[in-house]
Design a protein around this motif. Structure first.
Motif, PDB file in Angstrom:
ATOM      1  N   LEU A 189      11.649  -3.495   3.841  1.00 51.64           N
ATOM      2  CA  LEU A 189      10.775  -3.979   2.777  1.00 51.64           C
ATOM      3  C   LEU A 189      10.809  -5.503   2.705  1.00 51.64           C
ATOM      4  CD1 LEU A 189       8.833  -3.124   0.549  1.00 51.64           C
ATOM      5  CD2 LEU A 189      10.778  -3.053  -1.027  1.00 51.64           C
TER       6      LEU A 189
ATOM      7  N   ARG B 265       2.804  -0.194   4.813  1.00 47.17           N
ATOM      8  CA  ARG B 265       3.551   1.035   4.550  1.00 47.17           C
ATOM      9  C   ARG B 265       2.726   2.268   4.901  1.00 47.17           C
ATOM     10  NH1 ARG B 265       8.204   3.331   5.103  1.00 47.17           N
ATOM     11  NH2 ARG B 265       8.668   4.937   3.560  1.00 47.17           N
TER      12      ARG B 265
ATOM     13  N   ASP C 251      15.626   0.903   4.862  1.00 44.20           N
ATOM     14  CA  ASP C 251      14.378   0.810   4.104  1.00 44.20           C
ATOM     15  C   ASP C 251      14.327  -0.476   3.277  1.00 44.20           C
ATOM     16  OD1 ASP C 251      13.382   3.181   5.064  1.00 44.20           O
ATOM     17  OD2 ASP C 251      14.233   4.382   3.439  1.00 44.20           O
TER      18      ASP C 251
ATOM     19  N   ALA D  96       6.291   0.939  -2.414  1.00 44.65           N
ATOM     20  CA  ALA D  96       6.625  -0.186  -1.543  1.00 44.65           C
ATOM     21  C   ALA D  96       5.973  -1.468  -2.041  1.00 44.65           C
ATOM     22  CB  ALA D  96       6.193   0.109  -0.111  1.00 44.65           C
TER      23      ALA D  96
END
Length: 360
Positions: A46, A117, A42, A138
C-alpha cells in the motif's frame, strides 16, 4: 543561500530543490514501509502504491512553498524542503480521497490507488462485492496514510518549535477547509443545480490547501510579517477560485488525452459547478431539459455530453464562467504586482498566467 535577486534565480532555486522534495517523499515512504515489520506485505504494498502517486504532477504546492520562502528572504533551504514535501503529501491525500468521492480510478492518465488495487485483484476468487470492498479500503487507507504523513514530515523537520507548530496549524486549517468544501460539494447534489453555491466550494475545497497554505508556510519560515501574509492569503484565495473554475471547464471541455481524466465524469456525477449553475440560469427551457437529463446520469454517453457542451456554449454559460476565472486571476495578479516584493511578485504572476491558460 544568497538573497534571490531575479525571477530566473527564483525559478532556479525552486527547480534545484524539487528533486530534494521528491527525495524527502521517497525517503518517508521507504522508512514507513519498514517501520512496522509485523504489518506484512499488504501494508508495504500500500505504501508502494501511495509512493507511485507522486509521479506526473505539476508540483504547484511544493513549488509555491519554496518560492515564497526564498522570495521573502529565506536562506536555509534544508528548512523548507520537508515542509514543501508535506504540502505535496497533503495534496496527494486530497487527490486520493477526492477520487473515492468521485468514483474515479484514473489520475494523470494512469490507475490511481483504487485502479491499481482493482488491477491487482483481476482474476481473484473474490466476489464483485468483495472486490469493491478491497478497492475502496485500499484507497481510503492510502489517503489516510498520506494525510498523517503530511504531519509527520513537518514534525520531523529541522525547525524551531514555533515554526513547526505554525506549519502544522496551516495543515490542520487546510484539511478542515477542504473537508468543509467537500461536504458542500457532495451535499449540493441535494440542491437544484441552479441554486448551488459553487464559488464557496472553490474557495474552501481548492484555494486554501492548494495555494494559501503552501505560500503561508514559506512566508512563515522566511519570517514574513502579518501584512505580507495577508496579501499572500488574498492572492491564494483568488488564484484558487480561478484555478478551480478552469478545472471545472476542463472537466467538461478538456481533452482526456491531455488532462488524463474523463470529460464525462463530472457530468455523470452531477457536479454542481459554477459552469453548470450558469447553464441553468442562462439556458432556455429546452436547454435546461437537456441539462436535467444529463446531470447525474451515470449512463451518459458522448452524444449526450456533446449536447450539454452545446448548451453551455450557446447559452453563454461557459464564456461567463471563464470570465469569472479571468477576473479572479486579474485580482491575484494585481495584488502580486502591487503588494509583493520582487522577485516573488514576478514568479507569482508567471504562475497565475500559466494556470489561467492551462489545458490540463
Amino acid at each position: 543561500m544568497a538573497h534571490v535577486l531575479s525571477v530566473d534565480t527564483l525559478h532556479g532555486f525552486v527547480a534545484e530543490r524539487l528533486p530534494a522534495v521528491r527525495a524527502a517523499l521517497d525517503a518517508h515512504v521507504a522508512r514507513a514501509m519498514t517501520e512496522i515489520p509485523e504489518a506484512g506485505d499488504d501494508y508495504r504494498d500500500l505504501w508502494a502504491t501511495l509512493g507511485a502517486q507522486f509521479d506526473g504532477g505539476k508540483n504547484v504546492r511544493p513549488s509555491l512553498a519554496l518560492a515564497a520562502y526564498a522570495g521573502l528572504g529565506g536562506d536555509e533551504p534544508e528548512a523548507i524542503v520537508p515542509v514543501a514535501a508535506a504540502m505535496q503529501m497533503l495534496h496527494t491525500s486530497m487527490l486520493i480521497h477526492d477520487d473515492i468521492l468521485d468514483h474515479d480510478e484514473v489520475r494523470r492518465g494512469r490507475p490511481n490507488v483504487a485502479g491499481t488495487r482493482r488491477a491487482a485483484l483481476a482474476g481473484s476468487r473474490l466476489s464483485p462485492a468483495q472486490v469493491e470492498d478491497h478497492v475502496m479500503t485500499a484507497a481510503l487507507l492510502a489517503g489516510d496514510l498520506a494525510l498523517s504523513s503530511s504531519y509527520d514530515l513537518i514534525s520531523r523537520a529541522p525547525l524551531p518549535a514555533h515554526h513547526r507548530i505554525a506549519c502544522l496549524d496551516l495543515v490542520t486549517r487546510a484539511i478542515r477547509s477542504t473537508i468543509a468544501g467537500e461536504l458542500l460539494d457532495m451535499y449540493s447534489g441535494l440542491t437544484h443545480p441552479g441554486d448551488a453555491d459553487p464559488m464557496v466550494v472553490c474557495e474552501l475545497k481548492t484555494a486554501v490547501y492548494s495555494f494559501t497554505a503552501p505560500m503561508l508556510a514559506g512566508a512563515q519560515l522566511a519570517g514574513g510579517d502579518p501584512t505580507m501574509v495577508g496579501h499572500l492569503e488574498k492572492i491564494g484565495t483568488s488564484l484558487g477560485i480561478s484555478f478551480q473554475l478552469v478545472d471545472d471547464d476542463l472537466g467538461v471541455f478538456g481533452d482526456p488525452e491531455v488532462t488524463g481524466k474523463s470529460h464525462l465524469s463530472d457530468i455523470r456525477e452531477g457536479k454542481r459547478t459554477e459552469l453548470m449553475r450558469l447553464g441553468y440560469h442562462r439556458g432556455s427551457a429546452a436547454a435546461r431539459d437537456i441539462l436535467d437529463g444529463a446531470l447525474g446520469n451515470s449512463e451518459l454517453d458522448e452524444q449526450g455530453a456533446a449536447r450539454v457542451r452545446e448548451v453551455l456554449i450557446g447559452s453563454g454559460a461557459r464564456g461567463q464562467a471563464l470570465g469569472v476565472a479571468r477576473r479572479h486571476a486579474r485580482q491575484a495578479r494585481r495584488i502580486a504586482l502591487e503588494r509583493i516584493p520582487a522577485p516573488l511578485s514576478g514568479y507569482l504572476v508567471e504562475l497565475i498566467d500559466a494556470l489561467e491558460e492551462r489545458t490540463a
